[in-house]
Design a protein around this motif. Structure first.
Motif, mmCIF file in Angstrom:
data_model
loop_
_atom_site.group_PDB
_atom_site.id
_atom_site.type_symbol
_atom_site.label_atom_id
_atom_site.label_comp_id
_atom_site.label_asym_id
_atom_site.label_seq_id
_atom_site.Cartn_x
_atom_site.Cartn_y
_atom_site.Cartn_z
ATOM 1 N N THR A 196 41.043 48.377 41.625
ATOM 2 C CA THR A 196 41.726 47.081 41.646
ATOM 3 C C THR A 196 40.706 45.990 41.370
ATOM 4 O O THR A 196 39.773 45.792 42.158
ATOM 5 C CB THR A 196 42.405 46.831 42.998
ATOM 6 N N ASN A 197 40.878 45.293 40.267
ATOM 7 C CA ASN A 197 39.936 44.225 39.922
ATOM 8 C C ASN A 197 40.568 43.306 38.888
ATOM 9 O O ASN A 197 41.608 43.623 38.302
ATOM 10 C CB ASN A 197 38.628 44.813 39.377
ATOM 11 N N THR A 198 39.940 42.193 38.696
ATOM 12 C CA THR A 198 40.325 41.253 37.649
ATOM 13 C C THR A 198 39.101 40.949 36.808
ATOM 14 O O THR A 198 38.027 40.675 37.361
ATOM 15 C CB THR A 198 40.880 39.947 38.243
ATOM 16 N N ASP B 221 41.971 35.334 32.341
ATOM 17 C CA ASP B 221 41.601 36.565 33.023
ATOM 18 C C ASP B 221 42.758 37.551 32.949
ATOM 19 O O ASP B 221 43.862 37.219 32.510
ATOM 20 C CB ASP B 221 41.127 36.330 34.458
ATOM 21 N N THR C 183 44.305 41.285 34.961
ATOM 22 C CA THR C 183 44.207 42.229 36.066
ATOM 23 C C THR C 183 44.003 43.649 35.557
ATOM 24 O O THR C 183 44.107 43.916 34.351
ATOM 25 C CB THR C 183 45.472 42.179 36.922
ATOM 26 N N ASP C 184 43.738 44.556 36.482
ATOM 27 C CA ASP C 184 43.510 45.941 36.108
ATOM 28 C C ASP C 184 44.760 46.589 35.513
ATOM 29 O O ASP C 184 44.656 47.544 34.739
ATOM 30 C CB ASP C 184 43.029 46.749 37.311
ATOM 31 N N ASP C 185 45.931 46.039 35.832
ATOM 32 C CA ASP C 185 47.164 46.602 35.247
ATOM 33 C C ASP C 185 47.582 45.863 33.982
ATOM 34 O O ASP C 185 48.680 46.086 33.464
ATOM 35 C CB ASP C 185 48.305 46.601 36.269
ATOM 36 N N SER D 296 47.875 42.415 33.319
ATOM 37 C CA SER D 296 48.586 41.135 33.365
ATOM 38 C C SER D 296 47.623 39.994 33.065
ATOM 39 O O SER D 296 46.680 39.764 33.831
ATOM 40 C CB SER D 296 49.219 40.933 34.741
ATOM 41 N N GLN E 235 36.254 41.666 42.379
ATOM 42 C CA GLN E 235 36.815 42.801 43.098
ATOM 43 C C GLN E 235 36.369 42.753 44.537
ATOM 44 O O GLN E 235 35.416 42.043 44.885
ATOM 45 C CB GLN E 235 36.364 44.123 42.463
ATOM 46 N N GLU F 57 36.679 39.168 48.181
ATOM 47 C CA GLU F 57 36.379 39.393 46.772
ATOM 48 C C GLU F 57 34.974 38.918 46.443
ATOM 49 O O GLU F 57 34.504 37.913 46.977
ATOM 50 C CB GLU F 57 37.401 38.658 45.894
#
Length: 115
Positions: free
Chosen positions: A30-32, A49, A51-53, A55, A96, A101
């Motif tokens: 999980t990170n950006t 930026d 996200t890890d998925d 977005s 992260q 964070e």
């Protein structure tokens, strides 16, 4: 965590550049990842930026000229219709951590938009 940027350079107004940033080391699932920029005499600001998925999030001032995307731990910034005011040092960021964070930064790559 290490972040290595590439792709900066000199481009004419209206031109395009693609920046790349490869992250390595202890990277959480999980990170950006994102791109910030800092022009001479100005504060560093977020550009976009993601996200890890996958977005993305963009600053309003970009008005659709830039696109951020990533492939696992490499993030890209496609910059089109570049303007002189886009001239800046561009820094890759990875954020992260749970519960707090932590921000990691690359050394930066210079983008100069000039005729």
């Amino acid at each position: 965590v290490q972040l290595v940027e590439s792709g900066g350079g000199l481009v004419q107004p209206g031109g395009s550049l693609r920046l790349s940033c490869a992250a390595s080391g202890s990277i959480f699932s999980t990170n950006t990842m994102g791109w910030y920029r800092q022009a001479p005499g100005k504060q560093r600001e977020l550009v976009a930026d993601i996200t890890d998925d996958g977005s993305p999030n963009y600053r309003d001032f970009l008005k659709g000229r830039f696109t951020i995307f990533r492939d696992k731990n490499t993030v890209y910034l496609q910059m089109n219709s570049l303007k002189p005011e886009d001239t800046a040092a561009y820094y890759c960021n990875l954020r992260q951590g749970v519960p707090f964070e932590i921000d990691y930064w690359g050394k930066g790559t210079l983008v100069t938009v000039s005729s």
